[in-house]
Design a protein around this motif. Structure first.
Motif, mmCIF file in Angstrom:
data_model
loop_
_atom_site.group_PDB
_atom_site.id
_atom_site.type_symbol
_atom_site.label_atom_id
_atom_site.label_comp_id
_atom_site.label_asym_id
_atom_site.label_seq_id
_atom_site.Cartn_x
_atom_site.Cartn_y
_atom_site.Cartn_z
ATOM 1 N N ALA A 116 17.888 -9.208 -4.992
ATOM 2 C CA ALA A 116 17.493 -8.383 -6.145
ATOM 3 C C ALA A 116 17.193 -6.955 -5.683
ATOM 4 C CB ALA A 116 16.278 -8.985 -6.842
ATOM 5 N N ILE A 117 16.594 -6.846 -4.499
ATOM 6 C CA ILE A 117 16.238 -5.517 -3.968
ATOM 7 C C ILE A 117 17.480 -4.674 -3.698
ATOM 8 C CG2 ILE A 117 15.270 -4.378 -1.902
ATOM 9 C CD1 ILE A 117 13.107 -6.672 -1.992
ATOM 10 N N GLN A 243 7.232 -18.256 -7.149
ATOM 11 C CA GLN A 243 8.188 -17.987 -6.062
ATOM 12 C C GLN A 243 8.184 -16.507 -5.671
ATOM 13 O OE1 GLN A 243 10.427 -19.144 -9.253
ATOM 14 N NE2 GLN A 243 11.714 -20.628 -8.174
ATOM 15 N N THR A 244 7.261 -15.740 -6.240
ATOM 16 C CA THR A 244 7.276 -14.280 -6.029
ATOM 17 C C THR A 244 6.373 -13.878 -4.863
ATOM 18 O OG1 THR A 244 7.521 -14.091 -8.418
ATOM 19 C CG2 THR A 244 6.971 -12.069 -7.250
ATOM 20 N N SER A 245 6.860 -12.932 -4.060
ATOM 21 C CA SER A 245 6.062 -12.481 -2.913
ATOM 22 C C SER A 245 4.917 -11.569 -3.373
ATOM 23 C CB SER A 245 6.957 -11.729 -1.920
ATOM 24 O OG SER A 245 7.352 -10.502 -2.488
ATOM 25 N N GLU A 246 3.880 -11.476 -2.564
ATOM 26 C CA GLU A 246 2.744 -10.597 -2.874
ATOM 27 C C GLU A 246 3.187 -9.134 -2.866
ATOM 28 O OE1 GLU A 246 -0.284 -10.950 -4.134
ATOM 29 O OE2 GLU A 246 0.364 -13.023 -4.341
ATOM 30 N N LEU A 247 4.113 -8.817 -1.957
ATOM 31 C CA LEU A 247 4.586 -7.419 -1.897
ATOM 32 C C LEU A 247 5.298 -7.006 -3.177
ATOM 33 C CD1 LEU A 247 5.916 -6.760 1.732
ATOM 34 C CD2 LEU A 247 4.027 -5.631 0.550
ATOM 35 N N ALA A 248 6.046 -7.959 -3.749
ATOM 36 C CA ALA A 248 6.754 -7.656 -5.005
ATOM 37 C C ALA A 248 5.734 -7.356 -6.099
ATOM 38 C CB ALA A 248 7.633 -8.833 -5.404
ATOM 39 N N LYS A 249 4.675 -8.164 -6.153
ATOM 40 C CA LYS A 249 3.648 -7.932 -7.180
ATOM 41 C C LYS A 249 2.963 -6.589 -6.939
ATOM 42 C CE LYS A 249 2.506 -12.777 -7.469
ATOM 43 N NZ LYS A 249 1.420 -13.695 -7.240
ATOM 44 N N ASP A 250 2.733 -6.264 -5.679
ATOM 45 C CA ASP A 250 2.100 -4.981 -5.361
ATOM 46 C C ASP A 250 2.992 -3.821 -5.824
ATOM 47 O OD1 ASP A 250 -0.037 -3.482 -3.700
ATOM 48 O OD2 ASP A 250 1.886 -2.642 -3.015
ATOM 49 N N GLU A 268 8.751 7.317 -3.275
ATOM 50 C CA GLU A 268 7.713 6.432 -2.702
ATOM 51 C C GLU A 268 8.112 4.960 -2.821
ATOM 52 O OE1 GLU A 268 3.894 9.401 -3.466
ATOM 53 O OE2 GLU A 268 4.342 7.843 -4.938
ATOM 54 N N CYS A 269 8.736 4.620 -3.940
ATOM 55 C CA CYS A 269 9.203 3.233 -4.116
ATOM 56 C C CYS A 269 10.171 2.854 -3.003
ATOM 57 C CB CYS A 269 9.933 3.077 -5.446
ATOM 58 S SG CYS A 269 8.857 3.018 -6.865
ATOM 59 N N LEU A 270 11.034 3.802 -2.667
ATOM 60 C CA LEU A 270 12.072 3.506 -1.657
ATOM 61 C C LEU A 270 11.486 3.222 -0.276
ATOM 62 C CD1 LEU A 270 14.793 6.038 -2.836
ATOM 63 C CD2 LEU A 270 15.126 3.567 -2.586
ATOM 64 N N ILE A 271 10.242 3.658 -0.053
ATOM 65 C CA ILE A 271 9.627 3.347 1.246
ATOM 66 C C ILE A 271 8.485 2.325 1.111
ATOM 67 C CG2 ILE A 271 10.327 5.441 2.522
ATOM 68 C CD1 ILE A 271 7.506 6.572 1.853
ATOM 69 N N HIS A 272 8.346 1.760 -0.086
ATOM 70 C CA HIS A 272 7.359 0.673 -0.237
ATOM 71 C C HIS A 272 7.838 -0.512 0.638
ATOM 72 C CE1 HIS A 272 5.369 -2.813 -2.061
ATOM 73 N NE2 HIS A 272 4.451 -1.957 -2.513
ATOM 74 N N PRO A 273 6.903 -1.188 1.313
ATOM 75 C CA PRO A 273 7.322 -2.256 2.241
ATOM 76 C C PRO A 273 8.110 -3.400 1.597
ATOM 77 C CG PRO A 273 4.916 -2.130 2.065
ATOM 78 C CD PRO A 273 5.469 -0.917 1.394
ATOM 79 N N TRP A 274 8.016 -3.543 0.281
ATOM 80 C CA TRP A 274 8.854 -4.578 -0.357
ATOM 81 C C TRP A 274 10.332 -4.179 -0.298
ATOM 82 C CZ3 TRP A 274 10.832 -5.196 -5.796
ATOM 83 C CH2 TRP A 274 11.308 -6.493 -6.015
ATOM 84 N N ILE A 275 10.566 -2.851 -0.446
ATOM 85 C CA ILE A 275 11.946 -2.348 -0.415
ATOM 86 C C ILE A 275 12.371 -2.113 1.043
ATOM 87 C CG2 ILE A 275 13.482 -0.463 -1.211
ATOM 88 C CD1 ILE A 275 12.437 -1.971 -3.612
ATOM 89 N N LYS A 276 11.502 -1.517 1.809
ATOM 90 C CA LYS A 276 11.793 -1.243 3.234
ATOM 91 C C LYS A 276 10.738 -1.959 4.072
ATOM 92 C CE LYS A 276 15.122 1.851 4.052
ATOM 93 N NZ LYS A 276 15.876 1.038 3.114
ATOM 94 N N PRO A 277 10.975 -3.197 4.457
ATOM 95 C CA PRO A 277 9.958 -3.938 5.213
ATOM 96 C C PRO A 277 9.593 -3.242 6.515
ATOM 97 C CG PRO A 277 11.830 -5.334 4.629
ATOM 98 C CD PRO A 277 12.210 -3.947 4.260
ATOM 99 N N LEU A 278 8.290 -3.332 6.837
ATOM 100 C CA LEU A 278 7.823 -2.658 8.050
ATOM 101 C C LEU A 278 7.965 -3.561 9.275
ATOM 102 C CD1 LEU A 278 4.548 -1.102 6.562
ATOM 103 C CD2 LEU A 278 6.675 0.103 7.136
ATOM 104 N N ASN A 279 8.028 -4.844 9.033
ATOM 105 C CA ASN A 279 8.156 -5.769 10.156
ATOM 106 C C ASN A 279 8.964 -7.003 9.736
ATOM 107 O OD1 ASN A 279 6.330 -7.473 8.701
ATOM 108 N ND2 ASN A 279 4.663 -6.163 9.465
ATOM 109 N N ARG A 280 9.199 -7.861 10.722
ATOM 110 C CA ARG A 280 10.040 -9.033 10.489
ATOM 111 C C ARG A 280 9.423 -9.986 9.455
ATOM 112 N NH1 ARG A 280 13.919 -12.470 12.015
ATOM 113 N NH2 ARG A 280 12.872 -14.449 12.331
ATOM 114 N N LYS A 281 8.096 -10.100 9.537
ATOM 115 C CA LYS A 281 7.415 -11.027 8.625
ATOM 116 C C LYS A 281 7.664 -10.636 7.159
ATOM 117 C CE LYS A 281 2.938 -13.023 7.717
ATOM 118 N NZ LYS A 281 1.648 -12.481 7.441
ATOM 119 N N GLN A 282 7.545 -9.334 6.896
ATOM 120 C CA GLN A 282 7.770 -8.849 5.522
ATOM 121 C C GLN A 282 9.220 -9.093 5.100
ATOM 122 O OE1 GLN A 282 6.432 -4.755 5.687
ATOM 123 N NE2 GLN A 282 4.338 -5.287 5.128
ATOM 124 N N ALA A 283 10.134 -8.890 6.044
ATOM 125 C CA ALA A 283 11.558 -9.076 5.730
ATOM 126 C C ALA A 283 11.844 -10.549 5.433
ATOM 127 C CB ALA A 283 12.407 -8.582 6.894
#
Ligand code: ATP
Length: 381
Positions: A116-117, A243-250, A268-283
């Motif tokens: 979706a992202i 089934q939704t991630s916390e980052l998506a809700k944020d 700012e949206c484009l660099i939100h960690p949901w769109i651009k994960p900062l680490n493997r866990k987020q991805a």
């Protein structure tokens, strides 16, 4: 820059099948005779005189053209040519063959947040681009988010319909009542200044729907929907968002904020960690979380049904009018929609305000949102 041509469009383009229709005319596939290239021709009826309620003012179409001329981005529909005659204006647009994004998604069995992202990121890139040029779309909704082609591995998003878009010049205040109750921001309903953050609210709503198949502010009637929007009251129902991630809700929370200044910008949206994960866990989280497909399919089916219903009831009203209003001129009968018969609000008389219509999500005439909002008939594809 494209300039208005005054010759007959059919001298240069072969007109083919109808692709869709909007409030003020039709969109038809066409073929440029000199190159054999296919385009979409948007035929817009223009007002004969200032007093007429039929068709669009020429300057409104000129504004749409002026805006499209400034936009050249892979995720924004391009303008190729433009024709003007006494009765209509024709915009020759890039042909978008892939249909609406929501229809494409609704055909899938499953979709991860990561998938979706991929689409959302393209929408954000297009919106960020127009916002850096001080242009706000003001009508972002599923019907206006299309795919260039759908039978490709990574379909490309195209944002369409700049009919309500505005260039917000520095130091100017733009107010308007426009849009669709489900997607409009509180500042529209409150008749406060609008700008790029108004689009960001709509993106918040679209994302919420995309993930859950629920519309965050939808009430039983338009009035209720608008009240919910103004109150900013929405929630993430655990059963729907399981089934939704916390980052998506944020991400959504940072868009559906009542004060436009508090909302994330498209950049700012484009660099939100949901769109651009900062680490493997987020991805990994994104790829494990998925959209609520069962609900989404239901939402989309209902949305399509409402669009068709609106179109049919508009046709019925038109037929009734034909019977009742014999003295009307032929041309007027053709472009009269019941939606435009609502009384104009006192607000529309205020200065510094463009007269706009508001499209309703409700199929029932008696569920008029508020008399100050008028409907805009939506296309039915
Ligand atoms: P509305 O009344 O919803 O504001 P409108 O009069 O501004 O509509 P558009 O939304 O621009 O018209 O177009 C109407 C429909 O025509 C779209 O929903 C879409 O189905 C189709 N359409 C518009 N532009 C294109 C295009 N470039 N390529 C293919 N189809 C298109």
């Amino acid at each position: 820059m494209t300039s208005f041509k005054h010759e007959n469009v059919e001298d240069l383009y072969e007109l083919l099948e109808k692709l869709g229709s909007g409030h003020f005319g039709e969109v038809k596939k066409c073929k440029e005779k000199s190159t054999g290239t296919y385009y979409a021709g948007k035929f817009i009826k223009t007002r004969k005189c200032k007093g007429s309620r039929l068709g669009l003012d020429r300057d409104q179409v000129e504004r749409e053209v002026f805006i499209l001329q400034q936009l050249e981005h892979p995720n924004i529909m391009r303008l190729h040519d433009v024709f003007a005659s006494k009765a209509e204006m024709v915009l020759i647009l890039e042909l978008i063959r892939g249909g609406e994004l929501f229809d494409f998604i609704a055909e899938k069995e499953a979709l991860s947040e990561e998938d979706a992202i991929e689409f959302l990121e393209q929408i954000l890139k297009g919106v960020a681009y127009m916002h850096t040029r001080s242009i706000a779309h003001f009508d972002l909704k599923p019907e206006n988010i299309m795919l260039l082609q759908k039978d490709v591995p990574h379909p490309k998003i195209k944002i369409i319909d700049f009919g309500l878009a505005q260039k917000i010049e520095d130091g100017t205040v733009f107010k308007s009542l426009c849009g669709t109750p489900q997607y409009i921001a509180p500042e529209v309903i409150n008749y406060e200044p609008l700008g790029p953050p108004t689009d960001m609210w709509s993106i918040g709503v679209i994302t919420y729907i995309l993930l859950s198949g629920l519309s965050p502010f939808q009430g039983e009637t338009d009035q209720e929907t608008l009240t919910n929007v103004v109150a900013g009251s929405y929630e993430f129902d655990d059963r729907i968002f399981k089934q939704t991630s916390e980052l998506a809700k944020d991400f959504i929370r940072q868009l559906l904020l009542k004060d436009p200044r508090d909302r994330m910008t498209a950049v700012e949206c484009l660099i939100h960690p949901w769109i651009k994960p900062l680490n493997r866990k987020q991805a990994v989280n994104r790829s494990r979380s998925s959209i609520n497909m069962k609900n989404f399919k239901k939402f989309n089916a209902r949305r399509k049904w409402k669009l068709s219903y609106n179109m049919v009831s508009a046709c019925n009203r038109l037929c009734r009018m034909k019977l009742l209003c014999n003295p009307m001129k032929d041309e007027e009968e053709l472009f009269y929609s019941g939606d435009l018969l609502r009384p104009t609000s006192p607000l529309t008389e205020r200065s510094n305000k463009t007269r706009r219509q508001c499209e309703s999500d409700q199929e029932d005439e008696k569920t008029k949102p508020v008399t100050l909002l008028r409907r805009r008939l939506s296309s039915c594809s």
